[in-house]
Design a protein around this motif. Structure first.
Motif, PDB file in Angstrom:
ATOM      1  N   ALA A 450       0.754  -0.963  -0.134  1.00 30.00           N
ATOM      2  CA  ALA A 450       0.076   0.025  -0.020  1.00 30.00           C
ATOM      3  C   ALA A 450       0.821   1.106   0.655  1.00 30.00           C
ATOM      4  O   ALA A 450       0.394   1.716  -0.527  1.00 30.00           O
ATOM      5  CB  ALA A 450      -0.905  -0.247   1.353  1.00 30.00           C
ATOM      6  N   VAL A 451       2.000   1.064   0.542  1.00 31.07           N
ATOM      7  CA  VAL A 451       3.364   1.914   0.724  1.00 31.07           C
ATOM      8  C   VAL A 451       3.123   2.565  -1.189  1.00 31.07           C
ATOM      9  O   VAL A 451       2.938   3.838  -0.535  1.00 31.07           O
ATOM     10  CB  VAL A 451       4.323   1.678   0.877  1.00 31.07           C
ATOM     11  N   ARG A 454       0.046   4.648  -2.411  1.00 34.75           N
ATOM     12  CA  ARG A 454      -1.059   5.411  -1.653  1.00 34.75           C
ATOM     13  C   ARG A 454      -1.038   7.272  -2.353  1.00 34.75           C
ATOM     14  O   ARG A 454      -2.889   7.161  -2.326  1.00 34.75           O
ATOM     15  CB  ARG A 454      -0.357   6.249   0.040  1.00 34.75           C
ATOM     16  N   TRP A 457      -4.263   6.448  -4.321  1.00 38.75           N
ATOM     17  CA  TRP A 457      -5.578   6.295  -4.036  1.00 38.75           C
ATOM     18  C   TRP A 457      -5.665   7.353  -3.353  1.00 38.75           C
ATOM     19  O   TRP A 457      -7.585   7.898  -3.822  1.00 38.75           O
ATOM     20  CB  TRP A 457      -5.024   5.118  -2.500  1.00 38.75           C
ATOM     21  N   GLU A 458      -5.247   8.514  -3.232  1.00 39.06           N
ATOM     22  CA  GLU A 458      -5.515   9.370  -2.679  1.00 39.06           C
ATOM     23  C   GLU A 458      -6.477  10.665  -4.201  1.00 39.06           C
ATOM     24  O   GLU A 458      -6.448  11.418  -3.980  1.00 39.06           O
ATOM     25  CB  GLU A 458      -3.824  11.069  -2.353  1.00 39.06           C
ATOM     26  N   GLY A 460      -7.773   9.298  -5.913  1.00 37.45           N
ATOM     27  CA  GLY A 460      -8.964   7.845  -6.275  1.00 37.45           C
ATOM     28  C   GLY A 460      -8.875   6.835  -7.543  1.00 37.45           C
ATOM     29  O   GLY A 460      -9.559   6.107  -7.994  1.00 37.45           O
ATOM     30  N   LEU A 461      -7.001   6.927  -7.544  1.00 33.68           N
ATOM     31  CA  LEU A 461      -6.805   5.804  -8.669  1.00 33.68           C
ATOM     32  C   LEU A 461      -6.059   4.404  -8.321  1.00 33.68           C
ATOM     33  O   LEU A 461      -5.726   4.264  -6.267  1.00 33.68           O
ATOM     34  CB  LEU A 461      -5.896   6.366  -9.588  1.00 33.68           C
ATOM     35  N   ASP A 462      -6.151   3.831  -8.466  1.00 33.65           N
ATOM     36  CA  ASP A 462      -5.235   2.651  -8.189  1.00 33.65           C
ATOM     37  C   ASP A 462      -4.667   2.210  -9.397  1.00 33.65           C
ATOM     38  O   ASP A 462      -4.740   2.431 -10.804  1.00 33.65           O
ATOM     39  CB  ASP A 462      -5.517   1.416  -7.477  1.00 33.65           C
TER      40      ASP A 462
END
Lengths: 593, 593
Positions: A450-451, A454, A457-458, A460-462
């Motif tokens: 996850a590091v 992040r 993710w902030e 709204g993407l991945d």
């Protein structure tokens, strides 16, 4: 009437053997990631060339199971009037069998191509699995490519860092400790590591197809085609008994009576279980202990990785300097550089390095929207120009005499729009967050994944792939067992582990971004480990929103670029050196100016 | 001769039953975290009062197994000339049995107190497990405390948000979907949720000890001591058949013939497996489906949590304002406030809130070096003064009519030294990193745990407890199934989940730091979730190295403190309001000034 298609041939074969169905996996006896043409029965049968899949042939239907990555490709490659397409994971073949075939249906399979968990699932489907006693395809596959017969070469002690005899004694000790009599090895890279050899059966997979049996005294029998050994000094494998591969399963049976035989729980062919159990032996399912020994590199191997990355870094810098000079010029001249031309030029720069052998995997050379496909490979049909208005993504690496490299850079040759800059910055920040992270000894990859995500993710993407994988020592580009990914991986990242760190972002049909360094895990504060970079290639900062970088991130980038510059400037071509200095200039000095 | 010690009594009992050994776990039939005195056979036998442990009584030896947390405590509480101390996890009792007892040794156990995995491990140790058919301790435990008989009260629809009838129909549907005939429930909080009741058998665990059996039609039989129901309106459990707890195992056996009975794989007593299998039924091992239904809170429950946190926040502010005023004054007067006095004062402030019921767990009120023990509880012997030169850590919470709270603050009353400030800042940064993190729907706790540890890892430090746990709705303070920790937890964090976020740092014999908020998981960007704070308590910023905070961190703190101030200022005491305003002042305004 002679059957004229592979499907017809298999159905005729099924009839002669009294089978209701036949499983045709894309697999060899080693569960290799890359299949030799000789072993790619699935491609012969269906036309499908993807790297994973399975067919089920019935008298009146034929089904092809492929995973989510290949749902589009399969439509292009396969005659879907003949083969019904199913999802490999969402609707497993064994579930389909349980739901559609009468209990007791006789389903043929090759036990050398199937692992135990697949066999157990087949049994649970209430069919009658019928193990075929020899490769039935030889008889019906006209023009079948020959089994690969790549020459095997020695990996000398000055490159491997530990003699094969010592490695075999370590394995013998592990067997004694575990009260196991024999270990049967089918993983090609484990055999290559154990015997200090390399192979050439499949391009870019420098491991030999073979089998091996070792006992508690370290006595070792290697089941390998003798023709592959023609150029190997017999002294390199002194003390190892050589036998033909065909003798392997029978020998395991001979040895197994009343004994405990260790088999790899994930990769051993179920044929070995059958052999051990029929002989009255006991199977000990475990991970092949060689997998873990191999994963923790010794100091000589580590120095080899570092040296090969200096070589690869120099080739990259020469290539990038050429690209930065030529892309705008050629675009302006109306003759833009293409993906394939860039890929070929990069290969030339690598070939100038004395220790380069071959690419370590098929290069991803992807301009603009082509890079939105994570696993894109350029072809004459898809070849796109590299232009100032789009990202160009290059993911490539080399096999060198003393190591294996894998790196990705996403490059630009002119100003790009705000979303591209923002997403590039987020991928870079994820990359930096992970590569700078210290972590307690014993930490596992899924704890760290996850590091690197992040910053995406902030927004709204991945991204839908793993964050990092192991890399072999002059060996497989995807080496087990460690991984950094969302999925749980029980193997700790420890000093001596080699990993990649490669977050990305992909916007369908628009663009793709990935930044990848190969790293080694090294000791940090007491009880802690950290990543130390192996890859030495400038990171393109032209599209970074500098204001979004923290001071810590800028310090790392400046330190990294200083290391790249100081290490590579003596190694690169004269005309690339000026570019190297510009590309590695201090960000903080620039920002302050 | 009459045996005079518990150990002697058990040995006499073993002799009459022909046992070579007897297992005495610290467990009740519900695998409760907190044991009623009636059920704490281990404390009676050994004197050990820790929350986990197991004794093995043999004819000539007695062994006590406790985990790492209790290796010191056990030396104080237990006569180690009588009981050999072993490590519960490093040397499990079943391993000890396998290595030290003759195969076939008859080992007695109570099948209501043992779960299936423990039983399987016992069988694998090659002893002969002997299930005792009734609680044998009643006969030999003189002055045994009575079984708890706490009153059961209704959790009305306006607080629970869903009728018990509707919940039972949801469970029935789940059983039909899974082709299961019966579900046997032994987890007290699952029964409390399903029936919309609360209990009082164990202090601060507001759940009733009872059992429940539900079928595919939702027909429900509740096995509960009728005396506990004296003050419960029968209408609250209309349609539920009431039976005595002693009838439970027999009823499961009656119903099981030819049927499938679902049992919780981790928590069901193995007695139920024996009953089902002896009756010719089939056990379906799974997680109790109620566990997951209960974990996703409904809008009424969520509003209850928010309301109870406003109440608890007001009580905290009144307490903190008092502390900040009184600690320096009382220290200067030579009569410092102590841990126990602070704890009592805090309880008074909570009791002023109309909806407060009782503490939700034993308060940790720890000054200076006492806080270095994560699970410290103050006593007259350990009670320390709270002074300006040391941190004071308070971890406490309340049961309110409509929710349960749990929060930790680490406070200071004067300037502290550089290491304390640095470590406090690192814990705060870890807390902020996790509480501000958006994550894809379906993310599991172990994927996020490292985020809260990174600032400590960067200093070569870590903490040895989980980062967050679930919290029940006016229920257990540690609610399953989700957790945020290094250990893998397969349950996703989804909107409606309630968790804590509580990183810490502990320097042995020096000090302890922890910052904990309770949060709910809420929807974020499409496909993403995030944490939203429930806890509303100022965070002490007096010891923070402000220069180490990022702009994003300062923004969050300012926004949070604004929310705390605006929500609580109408609710707190007049003389606490000025402190609240000072304690929630904007950091950025201060920094700029």
């Amino acid at each position: 009437m002679q059957p004229t298609t592979p499907l017809g041939a298999l159905r005729a074969l099924m009839q002669t053997r009294g089978l209701d169905g036949l499983l045709v996996p894309r697999a060899d006896a080693h569960q290799s990631e890359d299949c030799a043409p000789h072993d790619n029965k699935l491609a012969w049968l269906t036309g499908f060339t993807g790297s994973a899949g399975l067919a089920l042939v019935l008298a009146d239907r034929a089904l092809l199971f492929v995973d989510g990555r290949y749902q589009v490709q399969v439509q292009h490659e396969v005659d879907t009037r003949v083969f019904e397409i199913h999802h490999l994971h969402n609707e497993p073949v064994t579930q389909w069998i349980a739901e559609h075939l009468a209990p007791g249906a006789r389903i043929g399979f090759e036990p050398l191509l199937m692992v135990n968990s697949q066999y157990e699932a087949l049994c649970a489907s209430r069919c009658e699995p019928v193990a075929l006693d020899s490769d039935p395809f030889d008889a019906v596959w006209q023009d079948r490519p020959a089994a690969p017969c790549g020459a095997i070469t020695a990996m000398p002690l000055e490159l491997s860092g530990e003699s094969s005899a010592d490695k075999r004694q370590r394995v013998a000790q592990a067997l004694r400790d575990a009260a196991v009599d024999y270990l049967a090895i089918t993983l090609p890279d484990n055999i290559a590591w154990l015997l200090n050899v390399r192979g050439s059966d499949v391009a870019m997979s420098p491991v030999p197809h073979s089998f091996l049996l070792i006992d508690q005294q370290g006595d070792t029998e290697w089941f390998v085609a003798p023709e592959k050994l023609a150029s190997l000094d017999p002294a390199a494998i002194a003390g190892v008994m050589i036998s033909p591969p065909q003798a392997f399963v029978g020998r395991v049976a001979e040895r197994a009576a009343g004994r405990v035989v260790a088999l790899d729980a994930d990769f051993s062919p179920v044929a070995l279980r059958f052999a051990v159990e029929a002989a009255g032996g006991t199977v000990r399912w475990q991970s092949d202990p060689v997998t873990w020994m191999k994963a923790l590199k010794n100091p000589v191997e580590l120095e080899g990785y570092r040296a090969s990355h200096r070589e690869d870094g120099a080739a990259w810098v020469n290539f990038l300097a050429w690209l930065q000079r030529e892309v705008p010029r050629r675009e302006a001249a109306g003759d833009p550089i293409t993906e394939l031309e860039a890929q070929e030029k990069q290969r030339e720069f690598r070939q100038q390095r004395a220790s380069f052998i071959e690419p370590s995997f098929t290069t991803i050379s992807a301009a603009g929207s082509n890079a939105a496909m994570c696993h894109y490979h350029s072809s004459p049909e898809t070849n796109r120009p590299i232009t100032r208005g789009e990202f160009y993504l290059n993911d490539s690496g080399g096999q060198y005499l003393n190591g294996t490299t894998d790196a990705t850079r996403t490059l630009s040759f002119g100003p790009l729009d705000a979303p591209r800059r923002l997403h590039y910055t987020a991928v870079l920040k994820g990359f930096l967050a992970l590569i700078t992270l210290p972590f307690p000894n014993g930490t596992q990859g899924h704890q760290l994944d996850a590091v690197a995500r992040r910053p995406l993710w902030e927004l709204g993407l991945d991204f839908d792939h793993g964050t990092g994988h192991g890399v072999g020592h002059r060996m497989l580009i995807h080496e087990l067992p460690q991984r950094i990914a969302k999925k749980v991986n029980p193997w700790p990242l420890l000093p001596g582990s080699i990993m990649t760190i490669e977050p990305g972002y992909y916007l369908a049909e628009q663009y793709g971004i990935r930044i990848e360094n190969q790293v080694e895990v090294v000791k940090a504060a007491p009880g802690f480990s950290r990543f130390s970079t192996l890859t030495l290639i400038p990171i393109d900062l032209s599209q970074v929103e500098i204001g979004l970088l923290s001071e810590q991130e800028k310090v790392w980038l400046d330190d990294y670029h200083q290391q790249v510059r100081e290490t590579l400037s003596p190694l690169v071509d004269e005309d690339a050196r000026a570019w190297l200095f510009a590309a590695t200039a201090s960000l903080r000095v620039q920002t302050e100016a």
